[in-house]
Motif scaffolding. Sequence first.
Motif, PDB file in Angstrom:
ATOM      1  N   ARG A 228       0.828  -1.199   0.000  1.00  0.00           N
ATOM      2  CA  ARG A 228       0.000   0.000   0.000  1.00  0.00           C
ATOM      3  C   ARG A 228       0.868   1.258   0.000  1.00  0.00           C
ATOM      4  NH1 ARG A 228      -2.440   3.499   3.695  1.00  0.00           N
ATOM      5  NH2 ARG A 228      -4.483   4.280   3.019  1.00  0.00           N
ATOM      6  N   HIS A 260     -18.179   1.810  -9.318  1.00  0.00           N
ATOM      7  CA  HIS A 260     -17.453   1.654  -8.055  1.00  0.00           C
ATOM      8  C   HIS A 260     -17.796   0.320  -7.410  1.00  0.00           C
ATOM      9  CE1 HIS A 260     -17.214   6.306  -7.423  1.00  0.00           C
ATOM     10  NE2 HIS A 260     -16.464   5.879  -8.410  1.00  0.00           N
ATOM     11  N   ASP A 261     -16.878  -0.136  -6.565  1.00  0.00           N
ATOM     12  CA  ASP A 261     -17.221  -1.280  -5.737  1.00  0.00           C
ATOM     13  C   ASP A 261     -18.344  -0.875  -4.790  1.00  0.00           C
ATOM     14  OD1 ASP A 261     -15.246  -2.764  -6.911  1.00  0.00           O
ATOM     15  OD2 ASP A 261     -13.735  -2.288  -5.379  1.00  0.00           O
ATOM     16  N   GLY A 263     -20.432   0.249  -1.913  1.00  0.00           N
ATOM     17  CA  GLY A 263     -20.103   0.976  -0.691  1.00  0.00           C
ATOM     18  C   GLY A 263     -18.909   1.897  -0.807  1.00  0.00           C
ATOM     19  N   ASP A 264     -18.280   1.996  -1.987  1.00  0.00           N
ATOM     20  CA  ASP A 264     -17.107   2.860  -2.161  1.00  0.00           C
ATOM     21  C   ASP A 264     -17.480   4.049  -3.042  1.00  0.00           C
ATOM     22  OD1 ASP A 264     -14.657   4.046  -2.422  1.00  0.00           O
ATOM     23  OD2 ASP A 264     -13.775   2.457  -3.660  1.00  0.00           O
ATOM     24  N   GLN A 265     -17.889   5.133  -2.398  1.00  0.00           N
ATOM     25  CA  GLN A 265     -18.294   6.297  -3.179  1.00  0.00           C
ATOM     26  C   GLN A 265     -17.117   7.169  -3.596  1.00  0.00           C
ATOM     27  OE1 GLN A 265     -20.355   9.444  -0.998  1.00  0.00           O
ATOM     28  NE2 GLN A 265     -19.950   8.348   0.942  1.00  0.00           N
ATOM     29  N   PHE A 266     -15.882   6.817  -3.127  1.00  0.00           N
ATOM     30  CA  PHE A 266     -14.701   7.596  -3.489  1.00  0.00           C
ATOM     31  C   PHE A 266     -13.746   6.788  -4.366  1.00  0.00           C
ATOM     32  CE2 PHE A 266     -16.145   9.440   0.573  1.00  0.00           C
ATOM     33  CZ  PHE A 266     -16.375  10.730   0.146  1.00  0.00           C
ATOM     34  N   GLY A 267     -14.272   5.848  -5.100  1.00  0.00           N
ATOM     35  CA  GLY A 267     -13.442   5.051  -5.993  1.00  0.00           C
ATOM     36  C   GLY A 267     -13.033   5.842  -7.219  1.00  0.00           C
ATOM     37  N   GLU A 277      -3.544   4.452 -10.990  1.00  0.00           N
ATOM     38  CA  GLU A 277      -3.766   3.154 -10.354  1.00  0.00           C
ATOM     39  C   GLU A 277      -3.055   2.048 -11.127  1.00  0.00           C
ATOM     40  OE1 GLU A 277      -5.617   0.922  -7.221  1.00  0.00           O
ATOM     41  OE2 GLU A 277      -5.444   3.078  -7.549  1.00  0.00           O
TER      42      GLU A 277
END
Length: 385
Positions: A228, A260-261, A263-267, A277
């Motif tokens: 990471r 987005h995945d 539950g990931d609103q910041f993807g 990425e």
Amino acid sequence: MEPGSKIIKPPAFTPTEARAASGARRFVRLEQPFRMHRGGVLPRVDIAYETWGELNEDGSNAVLLFTGLSPSAHAASSPEDTSPGWWEDMVGLGRPIDTRNYFVICVNSLGSCFGSTGPASIDPRTGEPYRLSFPVLTIEDVAVAGREVVRHLGIRQLHTVVGPSLGGMSALAFCVLYPDMSRGLVAISSAARATAFAIALRSLQREMIRSDPDWLGGNYPAEKPPLRGMRLARKLGMITYRSAEEWDQRFGRERAGGEHDAGDQFGVDFEVESYLEHHANKFIGQFDPNCYLYLSRAMDLFDVAEHSGCVATELAKPGIKRALVVGVETDFLFPLHEQEQLAECLEREGREVDFVALPSIQGHDSFLVDMDGFRPVIARYFDRA
């Protein structure tokens, strides 16, 4: 490679022993203690290198190439290793550094993880990786290791020493430490000392790696590095290596495909995010994190003036007859005014110094991707010789 040697394909960032050469890669092993510039001793050192072309009878056509922070010694393809090198368009038959005329040596930096001894290497005294017990690494140490390869090949004086980015710093250090060993110098997108801005950026990259829980104070197992932290550091690095103009031209506000995945609103929403990425994921696992930390810090520590208190005094030492300094207008990591200052400091009576400013929009990485801009400049230098 020694007769009867076993060819080993190691994990991407695990250095091999000197006898385990593969493809075009060769090694110099220094059995005597290697004393580091800022203290500390390595009991044994391996230096990985590759060569192209043929050395002439008096050795006057030898060109030494130092790399940037992350490349290996594989600058160009060869019959022994046909995979493209990191400077494939610059080194080879009919290319600007034409191997019909020049014998090119590319050295993997001391402290790196592609064959040369570094923090990921095994300490022969303990049988364990050096990790953070590796001594402080400097650009001067990289230059000294390069000189050992030159000496091993029986070359007394180089035609030219070449380097981009960290490699340009290494080339400068080489010429300061050994002013009579090269008749020429080509410094690309580099500097005689690290600036506060560049130090700040690299410091943040190092903090990203060291803040990863998997870093474990540098004692991570090879199979579980701090991915990471490396991913974030690489993203920041990619941003500093390119320019805002290029980002706008290439990506603008183009949206990335896909959802987005859950539950990931910041993807990832934008193409530029997807690009970062992709390159970050491509980089992790290919470069040892501790090696990255050491080489990054070595760039910050570099200052030609350390040797006598004056950059101009050091760079004006006799020996070099010709110098070429190349900078890029959109490079904010090694800005153009630094290249101009470097060229001015290299000026001295009897020395020909050329300074070239290129309008490439790819920023610091231009020397890797803007071949239409860089090829003619490098070709002119070598053609005139």
